[in-house]
Design a protein around this motif. Structure first.
Motif, mmCIF file in Angstrom:
data_model
loop_
_atom_site.group_PDB
_atom_site.id
_atom_site.type_symbol
_atom_site.label_atom_id
_atom_site.label_comp_id
_atom_site.label_asym_id
_atom_site.label_seq_id
_atom_site.Cartn_x
_atom_site.Cartn_y
_atom_site.Cartn_z
ATOM 1 N N HIS A 100 6.880 -0.053 11.142
ATOM 2 C CA HIS A 100 7.338 -1.070 10.199
ATOM 3 C C HIS A 100 8.138 -2.163 10.900
ATOM 4 O O HIS A 100 8.046 -3.336 10.538
ATOM 5 C CB HIS A 100 8.139 -0.426 9.075
ATOM 6 N N MET A 157 -5.030 6.362 9.106
ATOM 7 C CA MET A 157 -5.587 5.088 9.541
ATOM 8 C C MET A 157 -6.054 5.143 11.005
ATOM 9 O O MET A 157 -6.420 4.124 11.581
ATOM 10 C CB MET A 157 -4.542 3.982 9.376
ATOM 11 N N GLN A 199 5.604 -4.360 12.184
ATOM 12 C CA GLN A 199 4.924 -5.114 11.126
ATOM 13 C C GLN A 199 5.731 -6.349 10.737
ATOM 14 O O GLN A 199 5.185 -7.375 10.378
ATOM 15 C CB GLN A 199 4.718 -4.225 9.889
ATOM 16 N N ARG A 249 -7.441 7.348 -0.049
ATOM 17 C CA ARG A 249 -6.772 6.340 0.770
ATOM 18 C C ARG A 249 -6.632 6.870 2.197
ATOM 19 O O ARG A 249 -5.584 6.747 2.823
ATOM 20 C CB ARG A 249 -5.409 5.991 0.173
ATOM 21 N N ARG A 289 -2.420 -2.274 9.899
ATOM 22 C CA ARG A 289 -3.155 -1.231 9.182
ATOM 23 C C ARG A 289 -2.259 -0.095 8.685
ATOM 24 O O ARG A 289 -2.638 0.663 7.801
ATOM 25 C CB ARG A 289 -4.263 -0.648 10.072
ATOM 26 N N CYS A 290 -1.080 0.021 9.276
ATOM 27 C CA CYS A 290 -0.182 1.106 8.852
ATOM 28 C C CYS A 290 0.293 0.841 7.436
ATOM 29 O O CYS A 290 0.800 -0.228 7.146
ATOM 30 C CB CYS A 290 1.023 1.215 9.783
ATOM 31 N N TYR A 291 0.109 1.817 6.541
ATOM 32 C CA TYR A 291 0.588 1.617 5.162
ATOM 33 C C TYR A 291 1.781 2.506 4.838
ATOM 34 O O TYR A 291 2.023 2.839 3.700
ATOM 35 C CB TYR A 291 -0.533 1.718 4.139
ATOM 36 N N GLN A 292 2.478 2.895 5.903
ATOM 37 C CA GLN A 292 3.773 3.535 5.722
ATOM 38 C C GLN A 292 3.723 4.815 4.906
ATOM 39 O O GLN A 292 4.595 5.081 4.088
ATOM 40 C CB GLN A 292 4.757 2.533 5.080
ATOM 41 N N CYS A 293 2.704 5.630 5.148
ATOM 42 C CA CYS A 293 2.645 6.885 4.399
ATOM 43 C C CYS A 293 3.651 7.888 4.940
ATOM 44 O O CYS A 293 4.077 8.788 4.235
ATOM 45 C CB CYS A 293 1.235 7.467 4.423
ATOM 46 N N ASP A 295 2.442 5.866 -3.272
ATOM 47 C CA ASP A 295 2.763 4.848 -4.271
ATOM 48 C C ASP A 295 2.508 5.517 -5.614
ATOM 49 O O ASP A 295 1.710 6.435 -5.691
ATOM 50 C CB ASP A 295 1.826 3.633 -4.171
ATOM 51 N N SER A 330 6.977 6.132 11.910
ATOM 52 C CA SER A 330 6.547 5.219 10.838
ATOM 53 C C SER A 330 7.487 4.020 10.747
ATOM 54 O O SER A 330 7.079 2.917 10.383
ATOM 55 C CB SER A 330 6.470 5.953 9.496
#
Lengths: 194, 671, 303
Positions: free
Chosen positions: A54, A89, A57, B393, A28-32, B432, A50
């Motif tokens: 990764h 998240m 991941q 988001r 679920r981590c989107y590396q923000c 992004d 973070s």
């Protein structure tokens, strides 16, 4: 020349064990990077939170998971909960760090820089195991023996004693045997020591 | 004696992979009344349809059951095939052995048996079917457009220019919407008002468009082609016919310090005001919440200075009733504000602003006349941090979607800032860059390469104020996620685009569906993007999802084309699947006892009272009667009728019981 | 409603003035705070860093003992202990799979843990006491920086107390006793917590940032509700000052000490003499911030 990381499909990856034990899904981590941005010790870490996420991941490459287990980060984490508090998240990173520490201990992959921190923890728990409570003076002496930092804070002790903060005799609880049994069935059992 | 034809479709392998279709055909052939039963690979193909129509002619069929997919998909196809072969189309039924059987079960005997059962029920039903005639209803060729932003303006103009009447309703005192607040627009940097105001004037001048500004929809009833709308014209407190828009009242009004919505709270306006100079209509309104006269009973200065005596303090809201054939929802969107972000100071830092506030600051007509001056002290900000994905988001904040427009407007903001403050330093924190669109990627590259905007990949954890500076705590995930702090003079949050606060209530008022975020739902995400699930109501612009100007305009034109297509017919054909009240020969006349429970329960006001009179004109009894134009066939009245005097055509009691009995009695005849 | 008291180890040792001041305040407020019988250490950071079951079993034994003693709620003044007890309660009662976990932990502590006793922190407890304003003898008229630290308000979903960013509960308490709580930026930033001994370099840096901001905004005292925060900000002051290469003279008071002063309790009874950084506030004597200064004559905040 090294071919770089190699995928291994046949082993249960660390991320899956983390999911099982904590409910934290690293996918679920989107590396923000918000966790790293707010972490009080990110600048001191080899992999800010973070990046730990990764590494996990990409757990199909065992080398990456290994980096997480061998990281200094997992021992520097203060469990201040700010990353979890702000994570978009809602990933409980502090809880995940706990599991990484357990795995790191169990697989004997402890980062050498974390030696002092772990010595402190062990000294703390030894005091609790024998008396049921923290005996501050005993713990500090124990820590100094383990870490070798004999001179550090030496001048604090007389002052503490003087203002009445340092006890020379430990407080003990009555049911110390239960405490011993609790330790024997948990920490000591896992570390293979009596 | 019934002569039923059964046609089993393989649907390629969609059905035949789990259902033994040959066995179904054989079993169907044994059902009493079935005189023809075949299976075929694609029944909906031309040869398949041919099989149906030739069987009707050759075997003289009185009813047809096509066992295939959902009736939503191909019922019209097969009913048309039947009609061409001379069979009333309502004597054709679909047995759904795909969605209800083959797709949801494993291959096996039980699955095949279930398919046979489904066919059996439909055969039993079709035997009781009656030939029905479609209902024709007239179309009112006037469209109601709700919302006067760019989407509503575009839809109104397109419909009006195709020769139809439009009623445009805008809740604010002027049309123009959010686009009128914008400074310059991406990716061409043309001035938003310069391209918008000619369209606004066109709306005002088009003889086909009736504009109700400062008005809201009160209620909407009816159905496609025949809606009745009630519109509340809020009291402007002035006679619009007399007002010349000279603006003297606004100049003289003593209450001047009211935060202007149009300026996103950065500027002030008087209590009697026109939101902006190019407003359409260019007539003021009195804000009764702030006007001294309404609060304290004294003042009336505007009334004294008005050269045409147009002020009307006692004016009341007015309800206008209109009949329309179609509705276009173009009610737009809103954005989250600073107070949505605890970690960015709960909206307490005046120099943390949102995107719309930046637009007003950058606009030549805005409170700073286009100069970059931060709200707290009016200083020119030397370092500005732009934060993308503020609230978007972000499942933790309840908004998991991408707001779509922020990447582009953030690049534009940073660029505009640089154009206005040459030595200034713009930093953009982003996750992004989503620049999918014609010339969009090029625009973002230009901001970075030509205007020197520095992009930092990471989300800001916290903002706090210290010594007049805003400390922005971020990290660059491309540089090992090292934390970094920027001491900024101003921060611009690209806050999430959200549905309007009143979106849900309005959707319920007009009976359209909406998603969990209160954005209006399109009928099909790909193939019917401008229609709602309610016939005759269409969507345009950001009320459906956040979207930029070109997309809103394109969707508005699409909705207008749908409306024009609807208005190209004089009559609409509707399926006759409506309620009917029992009628009998004298002396009973009807089993209806006239309790009219049906009338009170009907959600469409489709039930009327009918007086049955003898030849002498004497009243014999009063019974219920269904208006076929209004009835939607929902069946509420059928369920409530105590004497079972109401039936739905096509789904009569007799038909439904026949279906149930076919299942209950199956052991006795076959299988 | 029976409220039990869990002191935790530090309040018996390095943070004894927290305990002393709490007891003194409770006496004035007419509240009894019986200790949980034969309580043990909560395990703190050490346990949850090394062993999950142990980290849950130690607090579970405490809570089970409180339940057995018929306590409906447990006051846990140490924020770190409060966090461990709250997290344990959550894991054993509300989290996914808690039933099996509860059975396992009950086995370890050889007693049944049911979860009937609520865990309450010091701010919650103090806020629940009505009529505090009426008892004020000498308003604590100082500009204060309320320092909540990490664990009183986080994780929000578990402690369910105040708001996680810019909390307000301690500020409200301080207003009640006549103090002026300041808006400042480090209310919930971490002080370095349990690294006081093992990594005091990190503690010195993080705690230095906190003091820096408090002083820059004109605070006369930092108010804390956690022995670890106090240890780092007060006892570690020499390390902080050495690292920052400047002097911070701002005293650090437990929330109970500030209230105690306002209630007119003698400084000695509140343990103010045990601080590393001299505290010269005394009830109602005067309000001059210069009181806090050592004889050198520099003003607070100056390097």
């Amino acid at each position: 020349m090294s071919r770089g990381p190699v995928i291994q499909h046949d082993r249960q990856v660390l991320a899956e064990r983390i999911l099982e034990q904590t409910g934290v899904d690293v996918a679920r981590c989107y590396q923000c990077g918000k966790c790293s941005a707010g972490c009080p010790l990110a600048a001191d870490m080899d992999f800010p939170p973070s990046q730990i996420m990764h590494l996990l991941q990409l757990g199909d490459f065992p080398e990456f998971a290994e980096l997480a287990l061998r990281s200094h980060t997992i021992w520097l984490c203060l469990t201040c909960e700010i990353c979890y508090c702000r994570c978009p998240m809602e990933l409980d990173i502090p809880k995940l760090m706990d599991v990484l520490r357990y795995e790191s201990l169990a697989q004997k992959k402890i980062n050498p820089k974390a030696k002092d921190i772990i010595s402190f923890h062990r000294a703390f728990l030894d005091s609790v195991r024998t008396t049921g409570r923290l005996f501050e003076m005993g713990q500090v002496i124990d820590y100094k023996l383990r870490s070798g930092h004999f001179l550090q804070d030496l001048l604090q002790a007389p002052w503490m004693f003087f203002v009445g903060k340092l006890h020379l005799i430990p407080e003990r609880i009555r049911d110390r045997r239960l405490l011993k049994r609790m330790f024997a069935r948990t920490l000591k059992a896992r570390e293979g020591r009596p | 004696m019934a002569r039923i034809g059964v046609f089993i479709c393989h649907c390629g392998e969609n059905i035949s992979a789990t259902v033994d279709v040959a066995k179904v055909a054989a079993a169907a052939a044994k059902i009493p009344g079935v005189v023809h039963s075949v299976d075929y690979k694609y029944m909906c193909s031309d040869p398949g349809q041919q099989m149906v129509s030739s069987a009707i002619k050759e075997k003289n069929l009185t009813g047809v059951v096509v066992a295939a997919c959902s009736p939503r998909m191909h019922e019209p196809t097969f009913r048309r095939a039947c009609a061409e072969a001379g069979l009333n189309p309502f004597l054709c039924e679909m047995a759904n052995i795909r969605e209800h059987c083959s797709w949801v079960h494993e291959k096996g005997e039980a699955t095949t048996n279930k398919a046979i059962d489904i066919v059996r029920t439909l055969v039993a039903k079709v035997k009781k079917n009656k030939a029905l005639l479609p209902i024709k209803v007239p179309v009112t060729k006037t469209a109601l457009v709700l919302g006067g932003g760019i989407a509503g303006i575009q839809a109104s103009l397109d419909i009006a220019n195709s020769g139809h009447k439009v009623i445009l309703v805008e809740k604010e005192p002027s049309i123009g919407g959010h686009m009128s607040q914008l400074s310059e627009t991406f990716p061409t940097l043309d001035c938003s008002q310069c391209i918008l105001t000619p369209r606004m004037v066109e709306v005002a001048q088009n003889p086909n468009i009736t504009l109700y500004s400062y008005a809201e929809l009160e209620s909407l009833e009816g159905f496609i082609g025949n809606f009745k709308a009630r519109i509340r014209k809020k009291a402007r407190s002035l006679d619009e016919k007399l007002c010349t828009g000279c603006g003297l009242c606004c100049q003289k009004c003593p209450t001047k310090k009211i935060a202007s919505d149009f300026d996103a709270g950065l500027g002030m306006r008087p209590a009697i005001y026109v939101p902006f100079p190019q407003a359409v209509p260019n007539k003021p309104v009195i804000d009764r919440e702030h006007c001294t006269y309404y609060l304290k009973g004294k003042c009336r200065l505007c009334e004294k200075v008005c050269p045409t005596q147009a002020i009307r303090f006692d004016q009341a809201d007015e309800i206008v009733e209109v009949e329309v054939g179609a509705v276009v929802m173009a009610t737009g969107f809103d954005i989250k504000h600073g107070d949505f972000f605890p970690e960015y100071g709960y909206g307490n830092y005046r120099d943390v602003i949102d995107g719309l506030q930046f637009e007003r600051m950058a606009s030549a007509s805005g409170p700073t006349l286009g100069e970059m001056r931060r709200p707290s002290d009016g200083k020119v900000p030397e370092i500005v941090v732009f934060i993308a994905c503020a609230g978007s988001r972000d499942p933790a904040k309840g908004i998991e979607y991408c707001s779509k427009i922020c990447c582009m407007y953030t690049a534009k903001h940073a660029m505009l800032y640089r154009h206005k403050v040459h030595h200034g330093k713009p930093y953009v924190f982003y996750m992004d860059i989503r620049a999918g669109g014609k010339m969009y990627e090029e625009f973002v590259r230009r901001a970075i390469e030509e205007d020197g905007v520095q992009y930092i990949r990471g989300r800001v954890s916290r903002i706090y104020e210290r010594g007049g500076k805003l400390i922005v705590k971020g990290a660059d995930t491309l540089l090992g996620a090292r934390p970094m702090e920027i001491e900024a003079d101003m921060v611009v949050l690209a806050t999430a685009g959200v549905a309007n606060p009143g979106a849900e209530a309005l959707a319920q008022k007009v009976h359209i569906s909406y998603d969990s975020h209160h954005f209006y739902s399109e009928a099909h995400p790909k193939l019917r993007p401008v229609e709602t699930n309610t016939a005759g109501i269409f969507l345009a612009g950001a009320c459906q999802a956040p979207k930029d100007i070109p997309e809103s305009v394109a969707q508005a034109s699409g909705a207008a084309a749908k409306v024009a297509a609807l208005f190209s017919q004089d009559e609409l054909i509707r399926e006759p699947l409506i309620a009917v009240v029992d009628r009998q020969a004298p002396p009973l006349y009807s089993t209806c006892v006239g309790c009219f429970l049906c009338q009170t329960s009907c959600p469409y006001q489709a039930i009327e009272k009918e007086e049955i009179r003898g030849r002498d004109g004497q009243l014999i009894k009063t019974v219920a009667k269904v208006n076929p134009g209004l009835c939607q066939g929902c069946g509420t009245c059928v369920a409530l009728c105590r004497s079972k005097s109401i039936d739905i055509q096509g789904f009569s009691h007799e038909q439904v019981y026949a279906e149930v009995l076919a299942l209950l009695n199956r052991g006795e005849s076959d299988v | 409603m029976k409220t039990g008291f869990y002191p935790g180890c530090s309040m018996k040792g390095s943070a004894r003035e927290y305990s002393e001041s709490l007891m003194a305040v409770a006496k004035v407020l007419g509240r009894e705070l019986p200790e949980i019988p034969d309580w043990n250490c909560c395990g703190a950071t050490a346990a949850h860093n090394l062993d999950r079951d142990l980290a849950l079993a130690l607090p579970a034994r405490i809570l089970a003992a409180a339940e057995k003693a018929g306590m409906d709620e447990v006051l846990v003044p140490c924020a770190a202990c409060y966090s461990r007890l709250s997290v344990t309660r959550h894991e054993l009662l509300d989290a996914k799979g808690s039933e099996a976990l509860r059975a396992r932990i009950s086995g370890l502590i050889e007693a049944e843990y049911r979860g009937s006793a609520k865990v309450v922190n010091i701010l919650e407890w103090l806020a629940g006491i009505g009529g505090l304003e009426g008892l004020i003898q000498a308003p604590f008229a100082r500009k204060v920086a309320c320092y909540y630290g990490c664990l009183l308000v986080r994780p929000a979903g578990i402690v369910k107390f105040d708001r996680p960013e810019e909390p307000q509960s301690m500020d409200r308490l301080m207003k009640k006793i006549g103090a002026e709580p300041l808006d400042w930026a480090f209310k919930t930033e971490c002080c370095g917590a349990g690294f006081s001994i093992s990594r005091n370099d990190l503690v010195a840096r993080l705690s230095g940032l906190i003091l820096d901001d408090a002083v820059a905004r004109g605070a006369e005292a930092v108010i804390v509700a956690c022995p670890m925060c106090h240890l780092n900000l007060d006892m570690r002051r020499p390390n902080i000052e050495k690292r920052a290469d400047k002097k911070f003279r701002i005293p650090v008071l437990y929330v109970t000490q500030a209230i105690g002063l306002a209630l007119g309790i003698a400084p000695k009874k509140l343990g103010l003499q045990r601080h590393k950084v001299t505290v010269r506030f005394s009830p109602a004597v005067d309000k001059s911030p210069a009181e806090t200064l050592p004889p050198s004559g520099t003003r607070p905040g100056e390097a």
